[in-house]
Scaffold this motif. Structure first.
Motif, PDB file in Angstrom:
ATOM      1  N   ALA A   1      -9.784  -1.652  -9.856  1.00 31.74           N
ATOM      2  CA  ALA A   1      -8.561  -0.967  -9.453  1.00 31.74           C
ATOM      3  C   ALA A   1      -8.354  -1.197  -7.963  1.00 31.74           C
ATOM      4  CB  ALA A   1      -8.666   0.536  -9.732  1.00 31.74           C
ATOM      5  N   ASP A   2      -7.256  -0.663  -7.452  1.00 29.39           N
ATOM      6  CA  ASP A   2      -7.031  -0.613  -6.011  1.00 29.39           C
ATOM      7  C   ASP A   2      -7.517   0.727  -5.486  1.00 29.39           C
ATOM      8  OD1 ASP A   2      -3.861  -2.249  -6.460  1.00 29.39           O
ATOM      9  OD2 ASP A   2      -5.784  -3.135  -5.912  1.00 29.39           O
ATOM     10  N   TYR A   3      -8.105   0.711  -4.305  1.00 26.88           N
ATOM     11  CA  TYR A   3      -8.618   1.936  -3.691  1.00 26.88           C
ATOM     12  C   TYR A   3      -7.997   2.108  -2.306  1.00 26.88           C
ATOM     13  CZ  TYR A   3     -11.956   2.143  -7.472  1.00 26.88           C
ATOM     14  OH  TYR A   3     -12.521   2.232  -8.718  1.00 26.88           O
ATOM     15  N   TYR A   4      -7.554   3.324  -2.034  1.00 22.58           N
ATOM     16  CA  TYR A   4      -6.912   3.636  -0.773  1.00 22.58           C
ATOM     17  C   TYR A   4      -7.638   4.791  -0.092  1.00 22.58           C
ATOM     18  CZ  TYR A   4      -2.972   0.865  -2.447  1.00 22.58           C
ATOM     19  OH  TYR A   4      -2.191  -0.156  -2.907  1.00 22.58           O
ATOM     20  N   CYS A   5      -7.906   4.625   1.192  1.00 22.53           N
ATOM     21  CA  CYS A   5      -8.394   5.749   1.971  1.00 22.53           C
ATOM     22  C   CYS A   5      -7.197   6.419   2.627  1.00 22.53           C
ATOM     23  CB  CYS A   5      -9.414   5.315   3.023  1.00 22.53           C
ATOM     24  SG  CYS A   5      -8.786   4.190   4.284  1.00 22.53           S
ATOM     25  N   CYS A   6      -7.406   7.648   3.042  1.00 30.70           N
ATOM     26  CA  CYS A   6      -6.335   8.441   3.649  1.00 30.70           C
ATOM     27  C   CYS A   6      -6.973   9.431   4.616  1.00 30.70           C
ATOM     28  CB  CYS A   6      -5.561   9.181   2.563  1.00 30.70           C
ATOM     29  SG  CYS A   6      -4.181  10.180   3.159  1.00 30.70           S
ATOM     30  N   SER A   7      -6.367   9.591   5.755  1.00 31.94           N
ATOM     31  CA  SER A   7      -6.874  10.552   6.723  1.00 31.94           C
ATOM     32  C   SER A   7      -5.764  11.496   7.148  1.00 31.94           C
ATOM     33  CB  SER A   7      -7.434   9.833   7.952  1.00 31.94           C
ATOM     34  OG  SER A   7      -7.888  10.764   8.918  1.00 31.94           O
TER      35      SER A   7
ATOM     36  N   GLY B   1       0.802  -1.208   0.000  1.00 30.67           N
ATOM     37  CA  GLY B   1       0.000   0.000   0.000  1.00 30.67           C
ATOM     38  C   GLY B   1       0.842   1.268   0.000  1.00 30.67           C
ATOM     39  N   LEU B   2       0.142   2.390   0.127  1.00 29.62           N
ATOM     40  CA  LEU B   2       0.782   3.702   0.114  1.00 29.62           C
ATOM     41  C   LEU B   2       1.232   4.079   1.524  1.00 29.62           C
ATOM     42  CD1 LEU B   2      -1.872   5.477  -2.127  1.00 29.62           C
ATOM     43  CD2 LEU B   2       0.350   4.567  -2.852  1.00 29.62           C
ATOM     44  N   GLU B   3       2.352   4.768   1.595  1.00 29.13           N
ATOM     45  CA  GLU B   3       2.935   5.129   2.898  1.00 29.13           C
ATOM     46  C   GLU B   3       3.462   6.560   2.821  1.00 29.13           C
ATOM     47  OE1 GLU B   3       5.800   2.924   6.120  1.00 29.13           O
ATOM     48  OE2 GLU B   3       6.325   2.709   4.006  1.00 29.13           O
ATOM     49  N   TRP B   4       2.908   7.431   3.646  1.00 28.23           N
ATOM     50  CA  TRP B   4       3.344   8.833   3.670  1.00 28.23           C
ATOM     51  C   TRP B   4       4.672   8.942   4.397  1.00 28.23           C
ATOM     52  CZ3 TRP B   4       4.006  12.586   7.585  1.00 28.23           C
ATOM     53  CH2 TRP B   4       4.105  13.919   7.130  1.00 28.23           C
ATOM     54  N   MET B   5       5.615   9.662   3.754  1.00 27.71           N
ATOM     55  CA  MET B   5       6.962   9.762   4.319  1.00 27.71           C
ATOM     56  C   MET B   5       7.241  11.124   4.948  1.00 27.71           C
ATOM     57  SD  MET B   5       9.132   8.023   1.245  1.00 27.71           S
ATOM     58  CE  MET B   5      10.667   8.030   2.176  1.00 27.71           C
TER      59      MET B   5
ATOM     60  N   GLY C   1      -2.843  15.790  11.416  1.00 25.55           N
ATOM     61  CA  GLY C   1      -1.567  16.414  11.715  1.00 25.55           C
ATOM     62  C   GLY C   1      -0.510  15.970  10.724  1.00 25.55           C
ATOM     63  N   SER C   2      -0.620  14.731  10.318  1.00 19.63           N
ATOM     64  CA  SER C   2       0.143  14.185   9.202  1.00 19.63           C
ATOM     65  C   SER C   2      -0.830  13.234   8.504  1.00 19.63           C
ATOM     66  CB  SER C   2       1.404  13.454   9.673  1.00 19.63           C
ATOM     67  OG  SER C   2       1.066  12.401  10.534  1.00 19.63           O
ATOM     68  N   TRP C   3      -0.353  12.499   7.526  1.00 19.79           N
ATOM     69  CA  TRP C   3      -1.285  11.659   6.775  1.00 19.79           C
ATOM     70  C   TRP C   3      -1.038  10.176   7.061  1.00 19.79           C
ATOM     71  CZ3 TRP C   3       0.177  16.340   4.925  1.00 19.79           C
ATOM     72  CH2 TRP C   3      -0.831  17.185   4.422  1.00 19.79           C
ATOM     73  N   VAL C   4      -2.143   9.434   7.079  1.00 13.93           N
ATOM     74  CA  VAL C   4      -2.055   7.993   7.201  1.00 13.93           C
ATOM     75  C   VAL C   4      -2.981   7.372   6.160  1.00 13.93           C
ATOM     76  CG1 VAL C   4      -3.799   7.928   9.037  1.00 13.93           C
ATOM     77  CG2 VAL C   4      -2.199   6.020   8.772  1.00 13.93           C
ATOM     78  N   PHE C   5      -2.482   6.351   5.481  1.00 13.05           N
ATOM     79  CA  PHE C   5      -3.249   5.663   4.453  1.00 13.05           C
ATOM     80  C   PHE C   5      -3.786   4.340   4.981  1.00 13.05           C
ATOM     81  CE2 PHE C   5      -2.619   8.027   0.541  1.00 13.05           C
ATOM     82  CZ  PHE C   5      -1.484   8.780   0.789  1.00 13.05           C
TER      83      PHE C   5
END
Lengths: 120, 108
Positions: free
Chosen positions: B86-92, A44-48, B95-99
């Motif tokens: 497709a692949d779907y990703y949530c993100c919140s 998956g995606l990972e914020w750096m 203060g910083s981002w987390v997927f």
């Protein structure tokens, strides 16, 4: 129309460093923030981390603190991500992505991705 | 921050609706109305589909909708089409981002 164009694929040895660039066009670079997000193969995606170029301030995900440095050159509208002490687990596609500080909390434009392969 | 929790896979037939959940905590999903969703086709960069829980960027079909209840956000795709696979990703943002870990949508 904003466009983010990243540098090309890299192959690195374990223990070395890599520096990936992200050149922005369209919009006003000084009003952006640029984040770096990575994706290991099949993962998956990972914020750096992220930089606000107009302030020159970067913040990083705890996981990467001390190993990643994000910088920006306002004169060329280019952001950079340097990752050091590379290990095989750092093999991934690295993306840059844009948000607008304090205005939007999502990434509306993405670079095309840069594959970094760490192998001896 | 720990990754948000998504189902590994969902599937549906053309024309049907599917919902993908995204569970976090009161420190991320539950604490901010800054949930976004991204679609990713193989070998491509992610594409923004939903932002601020339920808003659609220009150009995204209204078949895509988002919602949130407590610590769980959801993406619903109605009238499934083959190109939605497709692949779907949530993100919140918190203060910083987390997927989230990502959900593979298969259109049968």
């Amino acid at each position: 129309q904003v466009q983010l164009v990243q540098s090309g694929a890299e192959v690195k040895k374990p223990g070395s460093s890599v520096k990936v660039s992200c050149k922005a066009s369209g919009g006003t670079f000084s009003s952006y923030a640029i984040s770096w997000v990575r994706q290991a193969p099949g993962q998956g995606l990972e914020w750096m981390g992220r930089i606000i170029p107009i302030l020159g301030i970067a913040n990083y995900a705890q996981k990467f603190q001390g190993r990643v440095t994000i910088t920006a050159d306002k004169s060329t509208s280019t952001a950079y991500m340097e990752l050091s002490s590379l290990r095989s687990e750092d093999t991934a596609v690295y993306y840059c992505a844009r948000d607008l500080p304090e205005l939007q909390f999502y990434f509306d434009y993405w670079g095309q991705g840069t594959l970094v392969t760490v192998s001896s | 921050q720990s990754a948000l929790t998504q189902p590994r896979s969902v599937s549906g037939s053309p024309g049907q609706s599917v919902t993908i959940s995204c569970t976090g905590t009161s420190s991320d999903v539950g604490g901010y109305n800054y949930v976004s969703w991204y679609q990713q086709h193989p070998g491509k960069a992610p594409k923004l589909m939903i932002y601020d829980v339920s808003k659609r960027p220009s150009g995204v079909p209204d078949r895509f909708s988002g919602s949130k209840s407590g610590n769980t956000a959801s993406l619903t795709i109605s009238g499934l089409q083959a190109e939605d696979e497709a692949d779907y990703y949530c993100c919140s943002y918190a203060g910083s981002w987390v997927f989230g870990g990502g959900t593979k949508l298969t259109v049968l």
